[in-house]
Design a protein around this motif. Structure first.
Motif, mmCIF file in Angstrom:
data_model
loop_
_atom_site.group_PDB
_atom_site.id
_atom_site.type_symbol
_atom_site.label_atom_id
_atom_site.label_comp_id
_atom_site.label_asym_id
_atom_site.label_seq_id
_atom_site.Cartn_x
_atom_site.Cartn_y
_atom_site.Cartn_z
ATOM 1 N N SER A 8 45.115 49.600 77.950
ATOM 2 C CA SER A 8 45.221 48.144 78.072
ATOM 3 C C SER A 8 44.180 47.383 77.270
ATOM 4 N N PHE A 9 42.993 47.959 77.099
ATOM 5 C CA PHE A 9 41.926 47.220 76.422
ATOM 6 C C PHE A 9 42.250 46.911 74.967
ATOM 7 N N VAL A 10 43.225 47.566 74.416
ATOM 8 C CA VAL A 10 43.567 47.276 73.020
ATOM 9 C C VAL A 10 43.941 45.803 72.847
ATOM 10 N N GLY A 11 44.471 45.198 73.906
ATOM 11 C CA GLY A 11 44.927 43.814 73.815
ATOM 12 C C GLY A 11 46.349 43.779 73.288
ATOM 13 N N THR A 12 47.319 43.674 74.185
ATOM 14 C CA THR A 12 48.725 43.793 73.816
ATOM 15 C C THR A 12 49.150 42.730 72.804
ATOM 16 N N GLN A 13 48.847 41.481 73.116
ATOM 17 C CA GLN A 13 49.244 40.396 72.212
ATOM 18 C C GLN A 13 48.549 40.526 70.863
ATOM 19 N N ALA A 14 47.280 40.890 70.889
ATOM 20 C CA ALA A 14 46.522 41.040 69.641
ATOM 21 C C ALA A 14 47.086 42.162 68.783
ATOM 22 N N LEU A 15 47.450 43.268 69.425
ATOM 23 C CA LEU A 15 48.020 44.394 68.688
ATOM 24 C C LEU A 15 49.366 44.017 68.079
ATOM 25 N N MET A 16 50.194 43.294 68.833
ATOM 26 C CA MET A 16 51.485 42.852 68.303
ATOM 27 C C MET A 16 51.298 41.920 67.113
ATOM 28 N N ASP A 17 50.323 41.023 67.230
ATOM 29 C CA ASP A 17 50.062 40.083 66.135
ATOM 30 C C ASP A 17 49.651 40.820 64.867
ATOM 31 N N GLU A 18 48.869 41.883 65.019
ATOM 32 C CA GLU A 18 48.403 42.656 63.868
ATOM 33 C C GLU A 18 49.535 43.467 63.233
ATOM 34 N N LEU A 19 50.432 44.004 64.062
ATOM 35 C CA LEU A 19 51.440 44.945 63.562
ATOM 36 C C LEU A 19 52.742 44.288 63.114
ATOM 37 N N GLY A 20 53.092 43.156 63.688
ATOM 38 C CA GLY A 20 54.373 42.554 63.349
ATOM 39 C C GLY A 20 55.518 43.480 63.718
ATOM 40 N N ALA A 21 56.481 43.640 62.807
ATOM 41 C CA ALA A 21 57.653 44.471 63.076
ATOM 42 C C ALA A 21 57.297 45.935 63.275
ATOM 43 N N MET A 22 56.140 46.363 62.759
ATOM 44 C CA MET A 22 55.744 47.756 62.901
ATOM 45 C C MET A 22 55.300 48.095 64.326
ATOM 46 N N ALA A 23 55.254 47.097 65.213
ATOM 47 C CA ALA A 23 54.888 47.349 66.613
ATOM 48 C C ALA A 23 55.991 48.069 67.378
ATOM 49 N N ARG A 24 57.163 48.146 66.789
ATOM 50 C CA ARG A 24 58.308 48.729 67.493
ATOM 51 C C ARG A 24 58.001 50.140 68.012
ATOM 52 N N GLY A 25 58.224 50.322 69.324
ATOM 53 C CA GLY A 25 58.066 51.644 69.924
ATOM 54 C C GLY A 25 56.665 52.002 70.350
ATOM 55 N N VAL A 26 55.686 51.146 70.097
ATOM 56 C CA VAL A 26 54.315 51.419 70.533
ATOM 57 C C VAL A 26 54.217 51.156 72.036
ATOM 58 N N VAL A 27 53.647 52.103 72.768
ATOM 59 C CA VAL A 27 53.528 51.995 74.222
ATOM 60 C C VAL A 27 52.111 51.555 74.583
ATOM 61 N N VAL A 28 52.003 50.625 75.520
ATOM 62 C CA VAL A 28 50.697 50.163 76.006
ATOM 63 C C VAL A 28 50.705 50.221 77.528
ATOM 64 N N SER A 29 49.695 50.858 78.103
ATOM 65 C CA SER A 29 49.569 50.852 79.562
ATOM 66 C C SER A 29 48.963 49.521 79.994
ATOM 67 N N GLN A 30 49.409 49.015 81.127
ATOM 68 C CA GLN A 30 48.970 47.710 81.614
ATOM 69 C C GLN A 30 48.409 47.824 83.021
ATOM 70 N N VAL A 31 47.412 46.978 83.312
ATOM 71 C CA VAL A 31 46.785 46.993 84.636
ATOM 72 C C VAL A 31 46.928 45.645 85.344
#
Length: 374
Positions: A250-273
């Protein structure tokens, strides 16, 4: 000598309180050292924004027990030395508590200072075991631990028959905490990571880690790092032909990671708390989204922001329970008495030897159009 009664009267006349020189009978002052710049900037901004969202709405209604809450922020850039300096400043200023620090290495730098000053260190955004063991009554955690998150990851991957798991991690206390969680969860299954690779804190130089990890042909790569470094790793690995799954804590920051990856975020799994913040699936999320709408915030909802919102809400509940005679000790006692406390969809349980309220973890998957799917 001035007698105690005269001293208190003198302090009150100056708008101060004998238990915290930054305080008054009408306010509670909190100190927050967070990354407002650097590799974890979005987490700090979002967490602080969520907390202020709740505090501002509360203050507009008169506060809690007649006191408003002031959240003072200092930027630490996700740097432990700057965080320690900020913490010393807050302690010198006499804040009531340290609130919502972000990151393992930074919070670890603040820990001995808070403990020595007997000041609560409330709701840090980290799941490191080193901040939870040994038990420290001055550190109050809301979120599940990295051990909880990594155990859920290993259950998730192995349930699909995946056995070849590699780990990419930040070369510091945060990354080590995540790696320890993975190895701890794999040990009962007689498994070990097939490869590991590291990145230095604040760096995006991951080419060696990509090469070392892909050479082991893993089916899944677990990442424990900042969103910029993890996004860089994913892009390079995909460009090299890697088609396996990425898991992030979760610490990766879901929204931040999506913003960085764009379309390449597809299929990346993030655990949430924290509860899913993008719809009113729980009353808590609905309250958060309504508060955003009322405040006119244009920023998108995020897990980091709802965590700040939750932290502020729990802090206020503890202050309310502590009553008019608020002190740091009465505040901590009030938290310990919060057992099976239903926060409109997130249940928290504390106790005399339990300063971690939640063990809630769920998996989410990112899509190529900027969505998060449960």
């Amino acid at each position: 000598m001035i007698c105690r009664r005269n001293l208190i009267a003198s302090l009150a006349g100056l708008g101060l309180s004998p238990w915290g020189m930054a305080q008054s009978e009408r306010s509670i002052v909190l100190g927050q050292s967070v990354p407002l710049s650097g590799p974890s900037e979005q987490l700090g901004v979002q967490y602080s924004q969520g907390a202020r969202l709740y505090f501002d709405a509360l203050n507009a209604k008169g506060g809690v027990n007649g006191r408003t809450i002031e959240l003072r922020r200092l930027d630490d850039g996700y740097d432990p030395e700057r965080c320690a300096s900020n913490t010393k400043q807050f302690i010198s200023d006499g804040v009531f508590a340290l609130f919502g620090y972000v990151g393992t290495p930074t919070t670890l730098a603040a820990l001995p200072l808070a403990t020595a000053a007997k000041i609560p260190l409330f709701a840090p955004l980290t799941g490191a075991q080193s901040l939870r063991e040994p038990f420290n009554k001055y550190v109050v955690h809301l979120r599940a631990s990295y051990f909880d998150e990594t155990a859920a990851m290993i259950r998730h991957t192995t349930s699909m028959g995946i056995k070849k798991i590699a780990v990419f991690y930040q070369n510091d206390s945060y990354g080590q905490a995540g790696l320890d969680g993975i190895t701890h969860a794999m040990a009962p299954l007689a498994m070990k990571p097939v490869a590991t690779g590291t990145v230095e804190r604040g760096s995006n130089e991951v080419s060696k880690a990509v090469k070392d990890i892909l050479a082991a042909q893993p089916e899944t790569i677990v990442q424990i790092g900042s969103y910029k470094a993890c996004a860089t790793f994913i892009r390079m690995a995909r460009q090299a032909g890697y088609a396996g799954t990425f898991y992030n804590i979760s610490f990766v920051g879901t929204q931040a990671l999506m913003d960085e990856l764009g379309a390449m975020a597809r299929g990346v799994v993030v655990s949430q708390v924290m509860p899913y913040p993008y719809s009113a699936a729980t009353p808590l999320a609905g309250e958060y989204l309504t508060a955003m709408q009322v405040a006119g915030l244009r920023a998108p909802p995020s897990y980091s922001a709802i965590e700040g919102f939750v932290a502020a809400k729990v802090f206020v509940e503890a202050v309310r329970r502590a009553g008019k005679g608020l002190s740091r000790e009465s505040f901590l006692s009030a938290i310990q008495e919060m057992q099976n406390f239903n926060l409109n969809g997130l249940t928290l349980t504390f106790g005399p030897q339990r300063n971690t309220g939640s063990t809630f973890v769920e998996m989410t998957m990112l899509t190529d159009d900027g969505k998060v799917r449960k």
